[in-house]
Design a protein around this motif. Structure first.
Motif, PDB file in Angstrom:
ATOM      1  N   ASP A  42      -6.630   4.797   4.974  1.00 23.88           N
ATOM      2  CA  ASP A  42      -7.130   3.814   4.018  1.00 23.88           C
ATOM      3  C   ASP A  42      -6.165   2.644   3.822  1.00 23.88           C
ATOM      4  OD1 ASP A  42      -5.307   5.585   2.814  1.00 23.88           O
ATOM      5  OD2 ASP A  42      -6.114   5.216   0.817  1.00 23.88           O
ATOM      6  N   MET A  43      -5.028   2.657   4.514  1.00 20.84           N
ATOM      7  CA  MET A  43      -4.041   1.587   4.393  1.00 20.84           C
ATOM      8  C   MET A  43      -4.178   0.603   5.559  1.00 20.84           C
ATOM      9  SD  MET A  43      -0.602   3.665   3.382  1.00 20.84           S
ATOM     10  CE  MET A  43      -0.514   4.690   1.922  1.00 20.84           C
ATOM     11  N   PRO A  44      -3.684  -0.626   5.350  1.00 22.03           N
ATOM     12  CA  PRO A  44      -3.677  -1.581   6.473  1.00 22.03           C
ATOM     13  C   PRO A  44      -2.818  -1.051   7.623  1.00 22.03           C
ATOM     14  CG  PRO A  44      -3.157  -2.676   4.389  1.00 22.03           C
ATOM     15  CD  PRO A  44      -3.147  -1.203   4.116  1.00 22.03           C
ATOM     16  N   SER A  45      -3.040  -1.582   8.803  1.00 23.71           N
ATOM     17  CA  SER A  45      -2.261  -1.188   9.978  1.00 23.71           C
ATOM     18  C   SER A  45      -0.949  -1.957  10.039  1.00 23.71           C
ATOM     19  CB  SER A  45      -3.053  -1.466  11.255  1.00 23.71           C
ATOM     20  OG  SER A  45      -4.204  -0.664  11.283  1.00 23.71           O
ATOM     21  N   PRO A  46       0.070  -1.383  10.690  1.00 25.17           N
ATOM     22  CA  PRO A  46       1.287  -2.156  10.923  1.00 25.17           C
ATOM     23  C   PRO A  46       1.001  -3.293  11.902  1.00 25.17           C
ATOM     24  CG  PRO A  46       1.452   0.021  11.936  1.00 25.17           C
ATOM     25  CD  PRO A  46       0.159  -0.026  11.202  1.00 25.17           C
ATOM     26  N   ALA A  47       1.886  -4.292  11.907  1.00 22.71           N
ATOM     27  CA  ALA A  47       1.737  -5.421  12.827  1.00 22.71           C
ATOM     28  C   ALA A  47       2.144  -5.034  14.236  1.00 22.71           C
ATOM     29  CB  ALA A  47       2.578  -6.594  12.345  1.00 22.71           C
ATOM     30  N   LEU A  48       3.113  -4.116  14.353  1.00 21.87           N
ATOM     31  CA  LEU A  48       3.655  -3.746  15.664  1.00 21.87           C
ATOM     32  C   LEU A  48       4.132  -2.303  15.643  1.00 21.87           C
ATOM     33  CD1 LEU A  48       4.911  -4.544  18.522  1.00 21.87           C
ATOM     34  CD2 LEU A  48       6.998  -5.032  17.250  1.00 21.87           C
ATOM     35  N   VAL A  49       3.873  -1.602  16.735  1.00 21.49           N
ATOM     36  CA  VAL A  49       4.436  -0.274  16.971  1.00 21.49           C
ATOM     37  C   VAL A  49       5.133  -0.311  18.323  1.00 21.49           C
ATOM     38  CG1 VAL A  49       3.905   2.152  17.452  1.00 21.49           C
ATOM     39  CG2 VAL A  49       2.757   0.989  15.580  1.00 21.49           C
ATOM     40  N   VAL A  50       6.339   0.286  18.381  1.00 19.37           N
ATOM     41  CA  VAL A  50       7.104   0.366  19.623  1.00 19.37           C
ATOM     42  C   VAL A  50       7.370   1.830  19.931  1.00 19.37           C
ATOM     43  CG1 VAL A  50       9.277  -0.213  20.782  1.00 19.37           C
ATOM     44  CG2 VAL A  50       8.238  -1.854  19.191  1.00 19.37           C
ATOM     45  N   GLU A  51       7.115   2.216  21.167  1.00 20.55           N
ATOM     46  CA  GLU A  51       7.454   3.559  21.648  1.00 20.55           C
ATOM     47  C   GLU A  51       8.368   3.419  22.855  1.00 20.55           C
ATOM     48  OE1 GLU A  51       6.775   6.223  20.050  1.00 20.55           O
ATOM     49  OE2 GLU A  51       4.840   6.001  19.040  1.00 20.55           O
ATOM     50  N   VAL A  52       9.444   4.213  22.880  1.00 21.71           N
ATOM     51  CA  VAL A  52      10.344   4.270  24.029  1.00 21.71           C
ATOM     52  C   VAL A  52      10.015   5.566  24.761  1.00 21.71           C
ATOM     53  CG1 VAL A  52      12.726   4.217  24.837  1.00 21.71           C
ATOM     54  CG2 VAL A  52      12.112   3.026  22.718  1.00 21.71           C
ATOM     55  N   VAL A  53       9.578   5.454  26.014  1.00 25.27           N
ATOM     56  CA  VAL A  53       9.081   6.592  26.778  1.00 25.27           C
ATOM     57  C   VAL A  53      10.230   7.510  27.201  1.00 25.27           C
ATOM     58  CG1 VAL A  53       7.741   7.294  28.807  1.00 25.27           C
ATOM     59  CG2 VAL A  53       7.216   5.137  27.655  1.00 25.27           C
TER      60      VAL A  53
ATOM     61  N   ALA B 297       0.831  -1.214   0.000  1.00 24.72           N
ATOM     62  CA  ALA B 297       0.000   0.000   0.000  1.00 24.72           C
ATOM     63  C   ALA B 297       0.866   1.266   0.000  1.00 24.72           C
ATOM     64  CB  ALA B 297      -0.942   0.002   1.194  1.00 24.72           C
ATOM     65  N   LEU B 298       1.990   1.243   0.708  1.00 25.51           N
ATOM     66  CA  LEU B 298       2.889   2.407   0.711  1.00 25.51           C
ATOM     67  C   LEU B 298       3.474   2.612  -0.683  1.00 25.51           C
ATOM     68  CD1 LEU B 298       4.751   2.055   4.127  1.00 25.51           C
ATOM     69  CD2 LEU B 298       3.320   3.976   3.399  1.00 25.51           C
ATOM     70  N   GLY B 299       3.763   1.535  -1.374  1.00 31.81           N
ATOM     71  CA  GLY B 299       4.153   1.603  -2.771  1.00 31.81           C
ATOM     72  C   GLY B 299       5.336   2.495  -3.095  1.00 31.81           C
ATOM     73  N   GLY B 300       6.257   2.668  -2.143  1.00 29.47           N
ATOM     74  CA  GLY B 300       7.436   3.479  -2.424  1.00 29.47           C
ATOM     75  C   GLY B 300       7.190   4.974  -2.379  1.00 29.47           C
TER      76      GLY B 300
END
Length: 195
Positions: A103-114, A92-95
């Motif tokens: 309108d795009m699928p969600s990522p599988a994982l998001v990481v935040e460092v506090v 979907a990002l297509g470069g």
């Protein structure tokens, strides 16, 4: 720091350029400058990146360079510390611009460092938690060097179920079961004098 301007739409944000390399998040139509991360936080995110590379193609890993559109009172755009994309999202990002739109699928994982401070804690523990759940992100990790803990949030029926890991407890990830890291390994990755 919020930049005092008129409220921006998502479209205006996506073309905004003030001639600097300052990164911004869009929060309810307002530009919020993102200060540089601490060296420790950067090292933690980079350590996780190297660990995920053992199981995930580099094509699917993003480190502080891909933004994601979420919903708040108005449109919000976040810049996570680390993301793991799905193949569908990569397609979907297509470069094009590294912006994950609604309108795009969600990522599988998001990481935040506090980062230290109540504002940063609230942002990662409260606001992003609800934003990422509403966005349908399957897993959200909150790495907190100050509290010396890793919180793994797994999406179940639209809400996150929380698991807390400290010290030598091995992180349990439903999405990335091959990862075998302890909270201590992750949290000490950013220490100047690791033990």
């Amino acid at each position: 720091m919020t930049i005092a301007t008129q409220k921006l739409t998502l479209e205006e944000y996506l073309v905004y350029d003030n001639g600097t390399d300052t990164q911004y998040e869009l929060i309810d139509g307002e530009l919020v400058a993102m200060p540089p991360e601490s060296d420790r936080n950067n090292l933690i995110a980079l350590y996780l990146l190297t660990e995920f590379l053992k199981f995930v193609s580099i094509r699917l890993i993003r480190h502080k360079d891909t933004e994601i559109v979420v919903t708040g009172n108005r449109t919000r755009v976040r810049l996570p510390d680390l993301m793991i994309l799905t193949e569908e999202l990569l397609t979907a990002l297509g470069g094009k611009r590294a912006t994950i739109t609604q309108d795009m699928p969600s990522p599988a994982l998001v990481v935040e460092v506090v980062s230290p401070g109540k504002i940063n804690e609230d942002r990662d523990y409260r606001y992003k938690r609800s934003e990422y759940a509403a966005r349908g992100i399957l897993e959200y990790w909150i790495i907190d060097p100050q509290k010396e803990q890793v919180t793994v949030l797994t999406l179940v029926d639209g809400f996150y179920e929380e698991a807390l890991f400290q010290e030598d407890e091995i992180i349990i990830s439903i999405t990335f079961a091959l990862i075998k890291l302890t909270a201590k390994q992750i949290l000490t990755a950013g220490d100047n004098n690791p033990s």
